[in-house]
Design an enzyme around this catalytic site. Structure first.
Site, mmCIF file in Angstrom:
data_model
loop_
_atom_site.group_PDB
_atom_site.id
_atom_site.type_symbol
_atom_site.label_atom_id
_atom_site.label_comp_id
_atom_site.label_asym_id
_atom_site.label_seq_id
_atom_site.Cartn_x
_atom_site.Cartn_y
_atom_site.Cartn_z
ATOM 1 C CD GLU A 1 -9.143 -5.741 -8.046
ATOM 2 O OE1 GLU A 1 -8.594 -4.673 -7.688
ATOM 3 O OE2 GLU A 1 -8.538 -6.828 -8.084
ATOM 4 C CB CYS B 1 7.526 -4.967 -2.805
ATOM 5 S SG CYS B 1 8.263 -3.328 -2.915
ATOM 6 C CB CYS C 1 15.225 -6.598 -0.744
ATOM 7 S SG CYS C 1 14.230 -5.167 -0.246
ATOM 8 C CB CYS D 1 12.397 -8.774 -4.560
ATOM 9 S SG CYS D 1 11.437 -7.764 -5.717
ATOM 10 C CB CYS E 1 14.962 -2.626 -6.805
ATOM 11 S SG CYS E 1 14.038 -1.642 -5.608
#
Length: 351
Positions: free
Chosen positions: A39, A194, A201, A204, A210
């Site tokens: 991370e 994205c 898109c 997605c 969206c």
């Protein structure tokens, strides 16, 4: 199918189960140490760039105790080229605190994790959700982009009030169950579909609701940071060579740019002797390096040291570095590493 008043978690988890990434190196061991390292490395850095760094880092420091006991130079050496070196210094400090204060066991509360160097709210949330399935939200760059598009947020996402609103949305969408998988899912969606430019898109899972897609705003959202001209700074560095062709390096202060890394000394700084009586043998082509808040114009003057000055340097704070066959594992600032490599190649071609 979700709506704006329904969390996106179910839709995202279904997509993740079928299409998400499940074979990344840090997904194989979901204990706190490797998840934390990944991370920190993934902050402002793409997965493809992080993978080889992560693998080398974990191979060298397989446990938090190994990292805590390592010299900072070794840590910075393995980080060289990854950028944002404060991350490496904080990683080392935090490892030491976890060993000293928590007996090597990562704290399991959001507040305790956030109190450690280099761990913010989003990173703490990711660690707890992935390793313990705690329902803690995250808001990294990928998640901001997904939420800004899904909810058609028109303002710059770095604005304080907008960030507050995004955190509310992130918490609203975070499920109580399978939180770790959801955390991976929304980060995956932002990284693979994205994307910042040319988002996919049409495939997605969030596309039907969206708002950026429905309003034709996918190419303009999220809004970029308001543009401002970066100030320029200049620095002149001394490339000092001894009779063996080695280069003199000095360690920079722990804070500031390239903190704790090894670099060529600055002409304006004391470097154990006065260069005013010396003339540079050449001035290398200038190098420009862009930081987040300014641009640095670097000029490098090369000096060949006479024998008596070589002796003085041997007693100063620093080290002689063999560019062609480095004997020391030291952390080098990326532009300094590039400059030394170019110098080595130029010297080899001119022999």
């Amino acid at each position: 199918m979700s709506s704006l008043n329904t969390p996106i978690s179910d839709v995202l988890l279904d997509w993740f189960d079928q299409h998400g990434r499940h074979d990344l190196p840090w997904q194989q061991d979901k204990s706190p140490y490797p998840v934390w390292v990944s991370e920190i490395m993934l902050q402002q850095t793409q997965v493809s760039t992080v993978i080889p760094y992560y693998q080398r880092f974990i191979d060298t420091f397989p446990t938090v105790e190994a990292l805590a006991n390592a010299p900072i130079d070794q840590v910075l050496h393995l980080w060289t080229g990854l950028g944002y070196y404060a991350r490496a210094r904080n990683l080392h400090k935090t490892a030491q605190l976890i060993v000293e204060q928590y007996q090597g066991i990562f704290p399991a509360s959001l507040d305790a994790l956030q109190a450690l160097p280099g761990i913010g709210r989003s990173t703490a949330g990711a660690i707890l959700s992935i390793t313990q399935n705690q329902p803690t939200a995250i808001l990294d760059g990928n998640v901001k982009r997904v939420l800004a598009r899904y909810h058609a947020i028109q303002e710059w996402t770095g604005d304080t009030q907008v960030q507050k609103h995004l955190w509310q949305l992130a918490e609203f969408h975070t499920p109580k169950q399978r939180t770790g998988d959801y955390t991976q899912a929304i980060m995956d969606l932002g990284a693979t579909l994205c994307r910042r430019s040319k988002p996919s898109c049409l495939i997605c899972p969030l596309q039907p609701n969206c708002q950026a897609w429905l309003q034709g705003l996918t190419d303009t959202l999220p809004r970029p940071r308001p543009r401002k001209t970066l100030p320029e700074r200049t620095v002149t560095l001394a490339l000092l060579q001894n009779n063996q062709g080695e280069i003199w390096l000095q360690q920079r202060p722990p804070s500031g740019i390239w903190g704790g890394l090894w670099s060529l000394p600055e002409i304006d700084d004391p470097i154990a002797f006065d260069l005013s009586a010396q003339q540079p043998t050449e001035t290398l082509p200038p190098l420009k390096h862009t930081f987040s808040h300014f641009q640095l114009q670097i000029t490098v003057e090369r000096y060949r040291l006479p024998n008596d000055l070589h002796c003085v340097m041997d007693t100063a704070e620093g080290l002689w570095y063999n560019v062609d066959q480095p004997q020391q594992a030291v952390g080098l600032a990326a532009p300094i590493k590039k400059l030394l490599q170019q110098f080595s190649q130029h010297r080899s071609s001119s022999r």
